[in-house]
Design a protein around this motif. Structure first.
Motif, PDB file in Angstrom:
ATOM      1  N   LEU A   4      57.287  76.625  17.562  1.00 22.01           N
ATOM      2  CA  LEU A   4      58.384  77.088  18.400  1.00 22.01           C
ATOM      3  C   LEU A   4      59.289  75.932  18.797  1.00 22.01           C
ATOM      4  CD1 LEU A   4      59.563  79.608  19.683  1.00 22.01           C
ATOM      5  CD2 LEU A   4      58.071  79.237  21.644  1.00 22.01           C
ATOM      6  N   LEU A   5      58.696  74.826  19.194  1.00 21.15           N
ATOM      7  CA  LEU A   5      59.486  73.662  19.569  1.00 21.15           C
ATOM      8  C   LEU A   5      60.323  73.175  18.394  1.00 21.15           C
ATOM      9  CD1 LEU A   5      60.225  71.409  21.581  1.00 21.15           C
ATOM     10  CD2 LEU A   5      58.190  70.173  20.800  1.00 21.15           C
ATOM     11  N   GLY A   6      59.716  73.123  17.211  1.00 19.14           N
ATOM     12  CA  GLY A   6      60.441  72.675  16.037  1.00 19.14           C
ATOM     13  C   GLY A   6      61.616  73.579  15.708  1.00 19.14           C
ATOM     14  N   HIS A   7      61.421  74.893  15.865  1.00 19.02           N
ATOM     15  CA  HIS A   7      62.505  75.826  15.568  1.00 19.02           C
ATOM     16  C   HIS A   7      63.645  75.683  16.567  1.00 19.02           C
ATOM     17  CE1 HIS A   7      64.645  79.372  14.308  1.00 19.02           C
ATOM     18  NE2 HIS A   7      64.535  79.897  15.516  1.00 19.02           N
ATOM     19  N   VAL A   8      63.326  75.566  17.837  1.00 22.37           N
ATOM     20  CA  VAL A   8      64.375  75.438  18.853  1.00 22.37           C
ATOM     21  C   VAL A   8      65.142  74.128  18.640  1.00 22.37           C
ATOM     22  CG1 VAL A   8      64.855  75.297  21.321  1.00 22.37           C
ATOM     23  CG2 VAL A   8      63.120  76.882  20.478  1.00 22.37           C
ATOM     24  N   HIS A   9      64.424  73.083  18.294  1.00 19.81           N
ATOM     25  CA  HIS A   9      65.085  71.817  17.995  1.00 19.81           C
ATOM     26  C   HIS A   9      66.018  71.972  16.798  1.00 19.81           C
ATOM     27  CE1 HIS A   9      64.879  67.554  16.231  1.00 19.81           C
ATOM     28  NE2 HIS A   9      65.655  67.500  17.279  1.00 19.81           N
TER      29      HIS A   9
END
Length: 303
Positions: A93-98
């Motif tokens: 999730l963090l990677g996608h939002v980034h």
């Protein structure tokens, strides 16, 4: 295989400069997740004064608030902070939002270079296509891209724009924080359709381009968002990885992806210099054989 018949694995550090560049890229990429998690979870104003880290945290906050408001009109600060922290601790999730933050930054930068963020030439052409399904998809994409640009300006992220896997992950995280699933979450699930999200529309339009697909591999013609989806489709690499390669400041991975996609050397160079105008890549990056580029990328899939 290299042009001399040796395999990629036979290349020794310090002997093959392309292998050395790829090794540096892989090391940098492996560090992205832990470093990003540290920065987003931190509270230093110095850290959050830089983009796109500040945007990443703001979008996670927006997502957390939206999810909690499915359960309560006025969620408490403790729950909000707990959910933000839990979402930040989720690498996918963090990677996608980034990646979304990077995409927004790239789209804005390209607008200053004359590429319309909402209606680039290829989308404009598809809106008037004879095929009504393609024309409808192009119109839907223009509307979705308008919402994306506006949300990026406000540093917001809508839960319905997540992929099915990521939405499930976010809702499971919410359930752990609030202790269950209420009617609001059930309503979100009932109305969710991954194909109607922006990235779903981009994928459908990319698949429907047919003989015009090569134009989608030109970011000046397609706009960055469709370009990223098209490059993901043709290479089999995750779209978020394409976005990261396009905005990472290390353009070698992007050059490899373009080569593996079969883009001609001149097109590769034009795309890299458009997306990373401060880069000074050597000319040999753009003459890599597509098979060799694909082999290098395959070695870095798990990096």
């Amino acid at each position: 295989m290299n042009s001399d018949g040796s395999s990629i694995k036979d290349a020794a550090p310090g002997v093959d400069p392309l292998w050395d560049e790829w090794a540096c890229d892989r090391r940098d990429r492996a560090a992205v997740g832990p470093v990003l998690r540290h920065l987003v979870a931190g509270e230093s104003n110095d850290l959050f004064g830089e983009e796109p880290v500040a945007r990443t945290r703001a979008m996670l906050e927006s997502l957390a608030l939206e999810l909690l408001r499915l359960e309560s009109d006025n969620p408490g600060a403790r729950q909000v902070n707990a959910l933000i922290a839990a979402l930040t601790d989720s690498p996918p999730l963090l990677g996608h939002v980034h990646a979304l933050a990077l995409e927004g930054q790239i789209v804005s930068r390209m607008a200053l270079q004359g590429v319309d963020p909402l209606l680039p030439p290829l989308i404009q052409d598809r809106i008037s296509a004879a095929d009504p399904q393609i024309a409808a998809l192009a119109v839907s994409l223009m509307a979705a891209q308008t919402r994306f640009v506006r949300r990026q300006q406000r540093m917001e992220l809508a839960a319905a724009e997540l992929s099915a896997d990521l939405l499930h992950l976010a809702l499971s995280t919410l359930a752990r924080i609030v202790g269950g699933e209420g009617a609001g979450v059930a309503g979100l699930k009932a109305g969710y359709d991954e194909r109607r999200g922006r990235i779903g529309i981009l994928g459908q339009l990319g698949l429907g381009l047919g003989d015009d697909f090569s134009a989608a591999l030109d970011p000046r013609q397609a706009g960055f968002s469709l370009f990223a989806s098209a490059l993901s489709l043709v290479t089999g690499h995750e779209r978020d990885d394409v976005v990261l390669a396009s905005g990472s400041g290390r353009p070698f991975r992007l050059a490899l992806l373009l080569a593996a996609a079969g883009v001609e050397p001149a097109g590769r160079e034009a795309a890299v210099l458009l997306l990373q105008p401060d880069a000074l890549p050597p000319a040999e990056w753009f003459t890599i054989d597509p098979a060799r580029a694909a082999a290098l990328l395959a070695q870095g899939v798990a990096a």
